[in-house]
Design an enzyme around this catalytic site. Structure first.
Site, PDB file in Angstrom:
ATOM      1  N   GLY A  95       0.827  -1.193   0.000  1.00 23.91           N
ATOM      2  CA  GLY A  95       0.000   0.000   0.000  1.00 23.91           C
ATOM      3  C   GLY A  95       0.865   1.248   0.000  1.00 23.91           C
ATOM      4  N   ASP A  96       0.221   2.410  -0.102  1.00 24.11           N
ATOM      5  CA  ASP A  96       0.914   3.708  -0.082  1.00 24.11           C
ATOM      6  C   ASP A  96       1.836   3.890  -1.276  1.00 24.11           C
ATOM      7  OD1 ASP A  96      -0.211   4.172   2.542  1.00 24.11           O
ATOM      8  OD2 ASP A  96       1.360   2.875   3.337  1.00 24.11           O
TER       9      ASP A  96
ATOM     10  N   LYS B 249      -1.356   5.043  -5.518  1.00 22.27           N
ATOM     11  CA  LYS B 249      -2.496   4.660  -6.370  1.00 22.27           C
ATOM     12  C   LYS B 249      -3.483   5.804  -6.517  1.00 22.27           C
ATOM     13  CE  LYS B 249      -3.632   1.205  -3.748  1.00 22.27           C
ATOM     14  NZ  LYS B 249      -2.542   1.369  -2.760  1.00 22.27           N
TER      15      LYS B 249
ATOM     16  N   ASN C  64      -9.928   2.332   6.002  1.00 23.51           N
ATOM     17  CA  ASN C  64      -8.574   2.074   6.517  1.00 23.51           C
ATOM     18  C   ASN C  64      -7.523   2.478   5.495  1.00 23.51           C
ATOM     19  OD1 ASN C  64      -9.472  -0.018   4.841  1.00 23.51           O
ATOM     20  ND2 ASN C  64      -8.152  -1.538   5.787  1.00 23.51           N
TER      21      ASN C  64
ATOM     22  N   GLY D  60      -5.784   5.228   2.794  1.00 24.08           N
ATOM     23  CA  GLY D  60      -5.590   6.666   2.701  1.00 24.08           C
ATOM     24  C   GLY D  60      -5.019   7.006   1.344  1.00 24.08           C
ATOM     25  N   HIS D  61      -5.764   7.745   0.540  1.00 19.87           N
ATOM     26  CA  HIS D  61      -5.315   8.111  -0.803  1.00 19.87           C
ATOM     27  C   HIS D  61      -5.064   9.610  -0.849  1.00 19.87           C
ATOM     28  CE1 HIS D  61      -6.363   4.116  -2.092  1.00 19.87           C
ATOM     29  NE2 HIS D  61      -7.614   4.280  -1.717  1.00 19.87           N
TER      30      HIS D  61
ATOM     31  N   GLN E 204      -5.092  -0.692  -0.360  1.00 19.61           N
ATOM     32  CA  GLN E 204      -4.012  -1.567   0.093  1.00 19.61           C
ATOM     33  C   GLN E 204      -3.239  -2.144  -1.115  1.00 19.61           C
ATOM     34  OE1 GLN E 204      -7.302  -2.466   1.695  1.00 19.61           O
ATOM     35  NE2 GLN E 204      -6.863  -0.843   3.126  1.00 19.61           N
TER      36      GLN E 204
ATOM     37  N   THR F  21      -4.705  -7.380   5.255  1.00 16.50           N
ATOM     38  CA  THR F  21      -6.033  -6.788   5.370  1.00 16.50           C
ATOM     39  C   THR F  21      -7.072  -7.900   5.266  1.00 16.50           C
ATOM     40  OG1 THR F  21      -7.390  -4.924   4.628  1.00 16.50           O
ATOM     41  CG2 THR F  21      -6.377  -6.286   2.899  1.00 16.50           C
TER      42      THR F  21
ATOM     43  N   GLY G 227      -1.404   8.803  10.299  1.00 11.92           N
ATOM     44  CA  GLY G 227      -0.292   9.685  10.622  1.00 11.92           C
ATOM     45  C   GLY G 227       0.937   8.950  11.124  1.00 11.92           C
TER      46      GLY G 227
END
Length: 429
Positions: free
Chosen positions: A12-13, A16, A38, A40-41, A223, A238, A301
Site C-alpha cells: 500500500g501507499d 495509487k 482504513n 488513505g489516498h 491496500q 487486510t 499519521g
C-alpha cells in the site's frame, strides 16, 4: 468494453490515489472494489492536497461517476464527512453512489477492532482500528448489515437488534466494556439513512451495463498485494483481496471484462504496522527516505517503515494480478543517493529463492539478496520525457521491467498531476 484496474504491488501507499486521479479524467466510471476507510489516498491538484479514505480517488473528476462497490465496507459517518468536505471545497458530490450490497461498518465493529488489538498484545496485527476486520468477519458469518438494509428501516431495526445482542455479549463478557444502546444506535442510523438513500444503486447492474455500452470503467483498489488476505504475509494482512481478482468478486464483473491491469510500484518499499519486511532499513538511509518521501500514513499519521525496493515482492504482484503495465512512483525521492540496492532474492537457511514463501516465519528470517545499482544526483522532478531522465535513473526503471517482465508505461516524478512521464498510453481510446 474497456475495464481498467489499478492495484498496489507492495504494502500500500504506492501512490495509487494519484494515478487513479490522473486516469480519472479519461474514464466514465471509477469503481472502488474492496477495503474501507482504513485506506488513505492522497491526491495533489494545483498544489492542494486532498486526502481521501473511503471515496474513490477519481472523485475529483465530476465527469466520471464514482461508485463504492459491493466488496467495500462502508462507515456511513465517514462517507458523509468526506462528501461534506468535498462540497465545502467546491466539488460536487452528485456523481457519488454506493452499492446496496456493500456492508456497513457499525459502531460496535470499531470498538471490537480496538478491543481485539489490545487483547492480542504482542500478537497484534497493527490494524487501523477502523472496524474493517470485524465487519468482514460478520459478512462471512452472515450476520452483517448492508447499505441496502436501510431501505426497509423496520427490517433494519430487527436485524440490528439481533446482531447487537450478540455483540454486546462479546463486549461485556470477554472485554468487560460498556454495551451499546440499541435505541441510540437506531437513532443514529435514522439520521444518516435519508442522506444515503438517494445514493444507493445496484452497482453490479450499473457497472456491467456501462461496460456493455463501451464505456471506460476504472476499478480502484485499496491496500496492495502483500496485504492480500490469501497471498500477503498472513496474518499481517487486510481482510479482503486488493488484487485484480478482487474486482470480479468485489464488483460482480467477469475477468473477461478486464482489459488492462495496472500495478503501481513505489521506487522503494514502505510498510505500516506489524509484519515482516525483508528490506527494511533501520538506519540513516531509512530515515532519509522517510523524511524525503514524507512517509507518514494518510489515515493514521503513523511513520511508515522504509526500505529498499523488493523486486521479489513486485514480481509476486505481477504474477497474481496478471499485470499488463507498471507505473513507477516517487522515483524522484531517490535522487542524491550514490548507490541504490534492489532486492532480487531471499536467502533462507542457506537457500536463495525468488518468490514469497507462504510461511510468515520464513519471510521473517529471510535475508535480502541485493544487486547494487548506481544512483544519480540530478533533480528529476522537472523532467518531461523519458529521454531527459538521467541514464542511471532509466537503468533503474529498466531493471524493474526486466525482473518483472512487465513494461513501465508511466513514471511519476513528483506529487502533482503534471509530474508524469508517459512512455505508453494506459487508456487507449
Amino acid at each position: 468494453m474497456a475495464g481498467y484496474v489499478v492495484v498496489g504491488t507492495q504494502w500500500g501507499d504506492e501512490g495509487k490515489g494519484k494515478i487513479v486521479d490522473v486516469l480519472g479524467s479519461q474514464v466514465d466510471l471509477v469503481v472502488r472494489f474492496q477495503g474501507g476507510n482504513n485506506a488513505g489516498h492522497t491526491v495533489v491538484v494545483e498544489g492542494k492536497k486532498h486526502i481521501l479514505h473511503l471515496l474513490p480517488s477519481g472523485v475529483l473528476h465530476e465527469n466520471a461517476e464514482c461508485i463504492i462497490g459491493p466488496g467495500v465496507v462502508v462507515d456511513p459517518f465517514v462517507f458523509l464527512e468526506e462528501v461534506e468536505l468535498l462540497e465545502k471545497g467546491g466539488i460536487s458530490s452528485d456523481h457519488i453512489y454506493i452499492s446496496e450490497r456493500a456492508h456497513l461498518i457499525m459502531p460496535y465493529h470499531i470498538a471490537l477492532d480496538k478491543y481485539q488489538e489490545e487483547y492480542k498484545k504482542d500478537n497484534k496485527v497493527g490494524t487501523t482500528k477502523r472496524g474493517i476486520g470485524p465487519t468482514y468477519a460478520d459478512k462471512f458469518t452472515r450476520i452483517g448489515l448492508r447499505v441496502g438494509d436501510l431501505k426497509d428501516f423496520e427490517s433494519f431495526k430487527k436485524k440490528l437488534a439481533f446482531t447487537l445482542e450478540m455483540k454486546n455479549l462479546e463486549i461485556t463478557e470477554m472485554f468487560h466494556k460498556e454495551p451499546f444502546d440499541l435505541d441510540e444506535m437506531i437513532s443514529q442510523f435514522e439520521m444518516v439513512r435519508e442522506k444515503l438513500l438517494p445514493r444507493m444503486i445496484n452497482a453490479m447492474v450499473v457497472v456491467n451495463k456501462a461496460l456493455e455500452d463501451d464505456k471506460f470503467v476504472l476499478f480502484e483498489g485499496a491496500q496492495a498485494a502483500m496485504l492480500d488476505i490469501n497471498y500477503g504475509t498472513y496474518p499481517y494482512v487486510t481482510s479482503s483481496s486488493p488484487t485484480s481478482a478482487g474486482v470480479c468478486e468485489g464488483v460482480g464483473v467477469s475477468p473477461k471484462k478486464l482489459d488492462r491491469i495496472v500495478g503501481v510500484v513505489k521506487a522503494y518499499s514502505t510498510r505500516v504496522g506489524e509484519g515482516p519486511f525483508v528490506t527494511e532499513l533501520l538506519d540513516e538511509k531509512g530515515d532519509y527516505i522517510r523524511e524525503n518521501g514524507q512517509e507518514f500514513g494518510a489515515t493514521t499519521g503513523r511513520p511508515r517503515r522504509c526500505g529498499w525496493l523488493d523486486l521479489v515482492v513486485v514480481k509476486h504482484a505481477c504474477t497474481i494480478n496478471g499485470l499488463t503495465d507498471l507505473v513507477i512512483t516517487k522515483i524522484d525521492i531517490l535522487s542524491g543517493l550514490k548507490e541504490i540496492p534492489v532486492c532480487i532474492g531471499y536467502e533462507i537457511d542457506g537457500e536463495i529463492i525468488d518468490y514469497i514463501p507462504a510461511s510468515v516465519e520464513d519471510v521473517a528470517k529471510a535475508k535480502p539478496v541485493y544487486e547494487i545499482l548506481p544512483g544519480w544526483d540530478e533533480d528529476i522532478s522537472k523532467c518531461p520525457t523519458w529521454e531527459e531522465l538521467p541514464a542511471n535513473c532509466r537503468a533503474y526503471i529498466e531493471k524493474i521491467e526486466a525482473y518483472t517482465k512487465t513494461p513501465a508505461s508511466m513514471i511519476s516524478v513528483g506529487p502533482g498531476r503534471e509530474h508524469n512521464i508517459y512512455r505508453k498510453d494506459i487508456i487507449e481510446k
